[in-house]
Design an enzyme around this catalytic site. Structure first.
Site, PDB file in Angstrom:
ATOM      1  N   TYR A  99      -2.434   0.148  10.173  1.00 42.36           N
ATOM      2  CA  TYR A  99      -2.439  -0.374   8.796  1.00 42.36           C
ATOM      3  C   TYR A  99      -1.060  -0.230   8.156  1.00 42.36           C
ATOM      4  O   TYR A  99      -0.547  -1.151   7.511  1.00 42.36           O
ATOM      5  CB  TYR A  99      -3.498   0.367   7.990  1.00 42.36           C
ATOM      6  N   SER A 142       0.845  -1.191   0.000  1.00 35.92           N
ATOM      7  CA  SER A 142       0.000   0.000   0.000  1.00 35.92           C
ATOM      8  C   SER A 142       0.876   1.235   0.000  1.00 35.92           C
ATOM      9  O   SER A 142       2.000   1.223   0.498  1.00 35.92           O
ATOM     10  CB  SER A 142      -0.893   0.015   1.250  1.00 35.92           C
TER      11      SER A 142
END
Length: 288
Positions: free
Chosen positions: A162, A149
């Site tokens: 995250y 990501s």
């Protein structure tokens, strides 16, 4: 029958993983697909048709189940030519309020799940060695492609947990790109920017009422800026063909990374502004 044209795709029930599986099949690859969502996985299998060698529902955070699945794939279909690991989850929240179990879930699925998939498929690819001769021209090198990501690269608001899970994936791939080179395996780290997947509509933002008008407006702005999963998969495939190590899916990620290194004051200003925007969105959306 062993199949030299087989690739493995995780997270194939929806979004980027589904589109990668479809596009790889359209290119002539046979695919072994998996996802924790069995209904969505079987729908993907129906859409692809005969090119699907295996469609098994799997929780990648379960080390024992991944080991059993990986061994069965190799025993039945042979060594994968390539692995596209896309499966993962996303949860955001303030470090002050996000519960420990959500931190652990993100690490278990995103980081440990990636480790489980790599440990149970990549060693067979290493043992098989580089692809040579006419097959090398036809098939190209073996590949390990993992979707991380942009949150593993950039300091995005509310992404601490995250980002910890995805940053770990990126750091691991940075090592593997060199460790696996002598075995003829190309490593590709994907850092998507804004992608309009179903995850955007259902994402867990801890402590925030997602029906709040400000939150809904922010999501619409994000979706207007985001690329589709199909477009994202095309960008990934193009980056793989060009042997790019770090594959980004939008100019914003490239610009952010460049500014982070070359114009840190600009990067700091932009991320500070983004953080304030998130705080404004959350101002009246906090759950009581």
């Amino acid at each position: 029958m062993k199949n030299s044209h087989m690739v493995v795709v995780t997270g194939a029930a929806s979004g980027i993983g589904k589109q990668l599986a479809i596009q790889l099949a359209e290119e002539g690859w046979q695919v072994a697909i998996t996802d924790i969502n069995e209904d969505g996985l079987q729908e993907t299998a129906r859409e692809i048709g005969d090119a699907v060698l295996d469609a098994t529902a799997l929780d990648v955070s379960d080390a024992e189940k991944v080991a059993e699945w990986g061994q069965r794939i190799v025993d039945k279909h042979g060594v994968p030519h390539s692995v596209y690991h896309v499966g993962g989850i996303s949860m955001w929240g303030s470090v002050a309020s996000m519960p420990l179990e959500k931190w652990e879930k993100l690490i278990d699925v995103n980081l440990m799940g990636t480790i489980h998939v790599i440990r149970n498929l990549v060693p067979s690819m290493m043992d098989a060695g580089p692809i040579t001769g006419s097959a090398a021209k036809e098939l190209g090198p073996r590949r390990l492609v993992c979707v991380a990501s942009s949150a593993g690269v950039l300091g995005l608001p509310w992404h601490a947990a995250y980002s910890a899970s995805k940053g770990g994936v990126l750091s691991m791939l940075e090592v593997l790109r060199f460790d696996l080179a002598s075995f003829g395996i190309k490593v590709h780290a994907v850092a998507p920017g804004a992608v309009d997947t179903g995850l955007v509509r259902t994402i867990d933002i801890h402590g925030i009422d997602q029906n709040n008008p400000r939150v809904q407006k922010a999501k619409k702005l994000f979706q207007g800026h985001a690329v589709s999963p199909a477009k994202c998969a095309q960008i990934i495939r193009r980056g793989v063909r060009k042997n790019k190590y770090l594959i980004t899916t939008g100019g914003d990620v490239k610009l952010g990374r460049w500014a982070q290194v070359n114009l840190p004051f600009l990067y700091r200003g932009a991320l500070t502004g983004l953080n304030r925007a998130f705080q404004w969105v959350a101002k009246d959306a906090a759950l009581k």
